[in-house]
Motif scaffolding. Sequence first.
Motif, PDB file in Angstrom:
ATOM      1  N   GLU A  40       6.890   3.832 -17.958  1.00  0.00           N
ATOM      2  CA  GLU A  40       5.816   3.846 -16.976  1.00  0.00           C
ATOM      3  C   GLU A  40       5.931   5.030 -16.014  1.00  0.00           C
ATOM      4  O   GLU A  40       5.067   5.219 -15.158  1.00  0.00           O
ATOM      5  CB  GLU A  40       5.763   2.515 -16.226  1.00  0.00           C
ATOM      6  N   ARG A  41       6.989   5.851 -16.192  1.00  0.00           N
ATOM      7  CA  ARG A  41       7.090   7.091 -15.421  1.00  0.00           C
ATOM      8  C   ARG A  41       6.357   8.232 -16.109  1.00  0.00           C
ATOM      9  O   ARG A  41       6.198   9.311 -15.524  1.00  0.00           O
ATOM     10  CB  ARG A  41       8.564   7.471 -15.213  1.00  0.00           C
ATOM     11  N   ILE A  42       5.943   8.021 -17.368  1.00  0.00           N
ATOM     12  CA  ILE A  42       5.181   9.039 -18.083  1.00  0.00           C
ATOM     13  C   ILE A  42       3.726   8.606 -18.185  1.00  0.00           C
ATOM     14  O   ILE A  42       3.414   7.422 -18.028  1.00  0.00           O
ATOM     15  CB  ILE A  42       5.778   9.307 -19.484  1.00  0.00           C
ATOM     16  N   TRP A  43       2.851   9.577 -18.420  1.00  0.00           N
ATOM     17  CA  TRP A  43       1.410   9.307 -18.426  1.00  0.00           C
ATOM     18  C   TRP A  43       1.042   8.513 -17.163  1.00  0.00           C
ATOM     19  O   TRP A  43       0.389   7.482 -17.222  1.00  0.00           O
ATOM     20  CB  TRP A  43       0.976   8.549 -19.668  1.00  0.00           C
ATOM     21  N   SER A  44       1.472   9.012 -16.001  1.00  0.00           N
ATOM     22  CA  SER A  44       1.403   8.208 -14.775  1.00  0.00           C
ATOM     23  C   SER A  44       0.410   8.760 -13.756  1.00  0.00           C
ATOM     24  O   SER A  44       0.639   8.671 -12.546  1.00  0.00           O
ATOM     25  CB  SER A  44       2.796   8.098 -14.154  1.00  0.00           C
ATOM     26  N   ASP A  45      -0.700   9.349 -14.221  1.00  0.00           N
ATOM     27  CA  ASP A  45      -1.737   9.778 -13.269  1.00  0.00           C
ATOM     28  C   ASP A  45      -2.152   8.589 -12.398  1.00  0.00           C
ATOM     29  O   ASP A  45      -2.353   7.482 -12.894  1.00  0.00           O
ATOM     30  CB  ASP A  45      -2.953  10.307 -14.031  1.00  0.00           C
ATOM     31  N   SER A  46      -2.290   8.833 -11.113  1.00  0.00           N
ATOM     32  CA  SER A  46      -2.484   7.743 -10.154  1.00  0.00           C
ATOM     33  C   SER A  46      -3.931   7.269 -10.084  1.00  0.00           C
ATOM     34  O   SER A  46      -4.831   8.022  -9.682  1.00  0.00           O
ATOM     35  CB  SER A  46      -2.029   8.191  -8.762  1.00  0.00           C
ATOM     36  N   VAL A  47      -4.137   6.026 -10.459  1.00  0.00           N
ATOM     37  CA  VAL A  47      -5.441   5.387 -10.297  1.00  0.00           C
ATOM     38  C   VAL A  47      -5.764   5.239  -8.815  1.00  0.00           C
ATOM     39  O   VAL A  47      -6.899   5.476  -8.376  1.00  0.00           O
ATOM     40  CB  VAL A  47      -5.447   4.019 -11.000  1.00  0.00           C
ATOM     41  N   ALA A  48      -4.764   4.885  -8.007  1.00  0.00           N
ATOM     42  CA  ALA A  48      -4.984   4.674  -6.580  1.00  0.00           C
ATOM     43  C   ALA A  48      -5.453   5.958  -5.898  1.00  0.00           C
ATOM     44  O   ALA A  48      -6.379   5.940  -5.071  1.00  0.00           O
ATOM     45  CB  ALA A  48      -3.699   4.163  -5.929  1.00  0.00           C
ATOM     46  N   ASP A  49      -4.828   7.083  -6.247  1.00  0.00           N
ATOM     47  CA  ASP A  49      -5.207   8.356  -5.613  1.00  0.00           C
ATOM     48  C   ASP A  49      -6.628   8.759  -5.990  1.00  0.00           C
ATOM     49  O   ASP A  49      -7.388   9.253  -5.145  1.00  0.00           O
ATOM     50  CB  ASP A  49      -4.226   9.456  -6.016  1.00  0.00           C
ATOM     51  N   LEU A  50      -6.983   8.575  -7.259  1.00  0.00           N
ATOM     52  CA  LEU A  50      -8.339   8.929  -7.698  1.00  0.00           C
ATOM     53  C   LEU A  50      -9.372   8.079  -6.963  1.00  0.00           C
ATOM     54  O   LEU A  50     -10.387   8.594  -6.469  1.00  0.00           O
ATOM     55  CB  LEU A  50      -8.475   8.745  -9.215  1.00  0.00           C
ATOM     56  N   ALA A  51      -9.111   6.774  -6.883  1.00  0.00           N
ATOM     57  CA  ALA A  51     -10.062   5.885  -6.203  1.00  0.00           C
ATOM     58  C   ALA A  51     -10.175   6.240  -4.723  1.00  0.00           C
ATOM     59  O   ALA A  51     -11.289   6.367  -4.183  1.00  0.00           O
ATOM     60  CB  ALA A  51      -9.628   4.434  -6.380  1.00  0.00           C
ATOM     61  N   ALA A  52      -9.031   6.415  -4.074  1.00  0.00           N
ATOM     62  CA  ALA A  52      -9.052   6.714  -2.640  1.00  0.00           C
ATOM     63  C   ALA A  52      -9.780   8.029  -2.360  1.00  0.00           C
ATOM     64  O   ALA A  52     -10.511   8.157  -1.368  1.00  0.00           O
ATOM     65  CB  ALA A  52      -7.628   6.765  -2.100  1.00  0.00           C
ATOM     66  N   GLY A  53      -9.590   9.014  -3.245  1.00  0.00           N
ATOM     67  CA  GLY A  53     -10.257  10.292  -3.074  1.00  0.00           C
ATOM     68  C   GLY A  53     -11.765  10.204  -3.203  1.00  0.00           C
ATOM     69  O   GLY A  53     -12.481  11.100  -2.731  1.00  0.00           O
ATOM     70  N   ARG A  54     -12.252   9.162  -3.845  1.00  0.00           N
ATOM     71  CA  ARG A  54     -13.706   8.949  -3.987  1.00  0.00           C
ATOM     72  C   ARG A  54     -14.219   7.877  -3.036  1.00  0.00           C
ATOM     73  O   ARG A  54     -15.358   7.441  -3.145  1.00  0.00           O
ATOM     74  CB  ARG A  54     -14.032   8.546  -5.427  1.00  0.00           C
ATOM     75  N   GLY A  55     -13.369   7.438  -2.097  1.00  0.00           N
ATOM     76  CA  GLY A  55     -13.794   6.454  -1.112  1.00  0.00           C
ATOM     77  C   GLY A  55     -13.952   5.053  -1.656  1.00  0.00           C
ATOM     78  O   GLY A  55     -14.657   4.228  -1.056  1.00  0.00           O
ATOM     79  N   ILE A  56     -13.313   4.745  -2.774  1.00  0.00           N
ATOM     80  CA  ILE A  56     -13.395   3.419  -3.382  1.00  0.00           C
ATOM     81  C   ILE A  56     -12.246   2.566  -2.853  1.00  0.00           C
ATOM     82  O   ILE A  56     -11.087   2.995  -2.890  1.00  0.00           O
ATOM     83  CB  ILE A  56     -13.317   3.510  -4.919  1.00  0.00           C
ATOM     84  N   PRO A  57     -12.505   1.366  -2.363  1.00  0.00           N
ATOM     85  CA  PRO A  57     -11.414   0.504  -1.876  1.00  0.00           C
ATOM     86  C   PRO A  57     -10.395   0.221  -2.987  1.00  0.00           C
ATOM     87  O   PRO A  57     -10.761   0.065  -4.156  1.00  0.00           O
ATOM     88  CB  PRO A  57     -12.137  -0.777  -1.449  1.00  0.00           C
ATOM     89  N   VAL A  58      -9.122   0.149  -2.609  1.00  0.00           N
ATOM     90  CA  VAL A  58      -8.032  -0.039  -3.571  1.00  0.00           C
ATOM     91  C   VAL A  58      -7.168  -1.213  -3.131  1.00  0.00           C
ATOM     92  O   VAL A  58      -6.802  -1.328  -1.955  1.00  0.00           O
ATOM     93  CB  VAL A  58      -7.148   1.229  -3.679  1.00  0.00           C
ATOM     94  N   GLU A  59      -6.837  -2.074  -4.081  1.00  0.00           N
ATOM     95  CA  GLU A  59      -5.849  -3.134  -3.883  1.00  0.00           C
ATOM     96  C   GLU A  59      -4.690  -2.875  -4.847  1.00  0.00           C
ATOM     97  O   GLU A  59      -4.916  -2.618  -6.038  1.00  0.00           O
ATOM     98  CB  GLU A  59      -6.451  -4.513  -4.174  1.00  0.00           C
TER      99      GLU A  59
END
Length: 317
Positions: A40-59
């Motif tokens: 899980e340390r590989i292919w680990s592009d952040s879903v949280a960062d992408l969402a936050a950068g688009r103003g989408i709430p994240v849990e």
Amino acid sequence: MRVVMFGYQTWGHRTLQALIDSEHEVTLVVTHPPSDHAYERIWSDSVADLAAGRGIPVEVRDRPDDSLLGALKAAAPDVIVATNWRTWIPPEIYELPRLGTLNVHDSLLPAYAGFSPLIWALINGEPEVGVTAHMMDAELDAGDIVLQRPVPVGPRDTTTDLFHKTLALFGPITVDGLALIAAGKTGWAPQDRSKASFFHKRSEEDSRIDWTWTAEELDRLIRAQSDPYPNAFAFHRGTRLRIVGASVSEGTYGGTPGRIFISEGDAVVIVAGAGARYGKSRGLALERVRLDDGTELPAASYFRTMGGYLTSHPVPN
């Protein structure tokens, strides 16, 4: 449609990007916290960062629980999309949207449900892999199939190759599946449970070389454990060797599995297969090895003389 996405790592990141670029409105993203697990340390592009950068709430959750229900209800999804979500989603969540939950999984279900499907499929010599979009139900990866997209496995493909081939399908199959759902299509194809298989997470033990496997099987194991995945490994005189390049030998060789036997071109052949004593088996031709300190060498440079054994576990010198 209003969409809530449960997703993690690069698979989730690519799916979320496709949803953002689509006609749908992403009203909430749920993702896992970062993990120290090797896979899980590989292919680990952040879903949280992408969402936050688009103003989408994240849990952020290890697993969905009762505390998440309020945020989900406030997001008012028409549908949930789940991609590479690593824990069970309970019915009070996957049944919450009026149109249900679409899960996207990187295998041709019902085969290879569960974890690391591309690695297991390559080890097992499957002629194709693929991606399935299905409606979630109470059993993991077992719901009715909405869409499937196959990918052929090439003769020298690695899991890394298959990752990139299948990753490219995640966004399109998600958006196409949502289009079918939005159009009111129903009557999805039930999975044939007699053909189902379910695989566990891989760990270090699963990369340990067993020289009683045939050379063909070991060749697939090594390609399945390609960089950046943890490599297949064996031991030589107590030293761990990670095998990063190998192929099936041209000649047939007899003897005891694990014997360091003969040079073949620039490779060094190791006797392989439970039936090797009959002298009718190919060996595994090692091409490149890597030490634990990261030093990588041609096999012919590491093995200056023939003889001795590669073993599955360290043995005294």
